[in-house]
Design an enzyme around this catalytic site. Sequence first.
Site, PDB file in Angstrom:
ATOM      1  N   SER A 133      36.390 -35.147 -23.106  1.00 15.20           N
ATOM      2  CA  SER A 133      35.181 -34.458 -22.618  1.00 15.20           C
ATOM      3  C   SER A 133      34.275 -34.172 -23.805  1.00 15.20           C
ATOM      4  O   SER A 133      34.772 -33.833 -24.885  1.00 15.20           O
ATOM      5  CB  SER A 133      35.527 -33.104 -21.972  1.00 15.20           C
ATOM      6  OG  SER A 133      34.334 -32.454 -21.542  1.00 15.20           O
ATOM      7  N   TYR A 182      29.496 -27.983 -18.207  1.00 15.40           N
ATOM      8  CA  TYR A 182      30.785 -27.942 -18.907  1.00 15.40           C
ATOM      9  C   TYR A 182      31.726 -26.937 -18.234  1.00 15.40           C
ATOM     10  O   TYR A 182      32.856 -27.276 -17.874  1.00 15.40           O
ATOM     11  CB  TYR A 182      30.549 -27.554 -20.357  1.00 15.40           C
ATOM     12  CG  TYR A 182      31.785 -27.591 -21.227  1.00 15.40           C
ATOM     13  CD1 TYR A 182      32.453 -28.778 -21.478  1.00 15.40           C
ATOM     14  CD2 TYR A 182      32.275 -26.432 -21.826  1.00 15.40           C
ATOM     15  CE1 TYR A 182      33.578 -28.822 -22.291  1.00 15.40           C
ATOM     16  CE2 TYR A 182      33.397 -26.465 -22.641  1.00 15.40           C
ATOM     17  CZ  TYR A 182      34.045 -27.655 -22.869  1.00 15.40           C
ATOM     18  OH  TYR A 182      35.161 -27.688 -23.678  1.00 15.40           O
TER      19      TYR A 182
END
Length: 313
Positions: free
Chosen positions: A76, A146
């Site tokens: 990520s 996020y």
Amino acid sequence: MKRVAISGAAGFVASHLCDRLLSEGYSVLGLDNFLTGAERNIAHLAGNAAFEFRRQDVTLPFQVDGPVDYVIHAASPASPKDYLAYPIETMDVGSAGTRNMLELAEKKGAKFLVTSTSESYGDPTVHPQTESYWGNVNPVGPRSCYDESKRYAEALTMAWHRSRGVRTSIARIFNTYGPRMKLNDGRVVPAFLDQALQDQPITVFGDGTQTRSFCYVSDLVDGLYRLMLSDEAMPVNLGNPREMTILEFATVIIQMTGSKSTLERKPLPEDDPKQRRPDIAKARRILGWEPKVVLEDGLRPTIDYFQGIISRG
Ligand code: UDP
């Protein structure tokens, strides 16, 4: 030899985890699409027969041949600058990426570990943060790509655990630093070191009274490794409980680098959490884990690393 498949292998944290796994005698299949990871983070593993690398975007379907004992989903974008630049990719890797990695774990009968984040707590109203706190997240703010992606990844992991019986673990990682962070990823450790090492003004966002707690990467990796081997399915905080303000942190950086930098105030980014410190009682209890590296000791190799990058240009 047990085999681990790990996404985000060329990233800061996962590349160190690859090193640890290899040193523990595992064979490792590293997956990364280099969106924010870097080939140089795993270049030293090129001649290692126990390490296999595949350039793979894990948000797309993929197959892995042969047995896999552990699946770690660590891919990520992770710095505010990166996830603001790649908000959709960030949401995809937390959703489709997590699903693909969970499916891989289920198919192989492997244990699954996802690297979540202290951002699950948002701008916390409970301090320090315990795993039982549900958080204070703005679902539509700039950081939401996020925060919510990681929260979704946690929820998806629990769904797989509860409905499919997959053995899973969730690490909530607090601010971590060390060699292999990207110099320009905007996070406070590389940003301040870059500025200090070049005697540039140190950019303090807001009044600098917001707090963070910084964990050295080898400590974090040790916690992740222990969690990978554990049966704990509910989230576990991994971070260093020593908390300081960003102003205090700037002072430590100036002292340790012997810099002539001055402080420069910049606007506080939207939704920047005001305080963050992990309660690590659970990790202590179930993993026998706690950080060992004090900030000053962890900063020394980190400074050397960034110094090397700056002097190479
Ligand atoms: N920060 C700062 N100057 C910088 C970069 C960050 O003052 O050049 C502050 C930021 O506002 C935040 C803290 O440092 O309060 C940690 O920021 P970082 O981006 O490292 O990660 P976060 O913990 O916010 O995810």
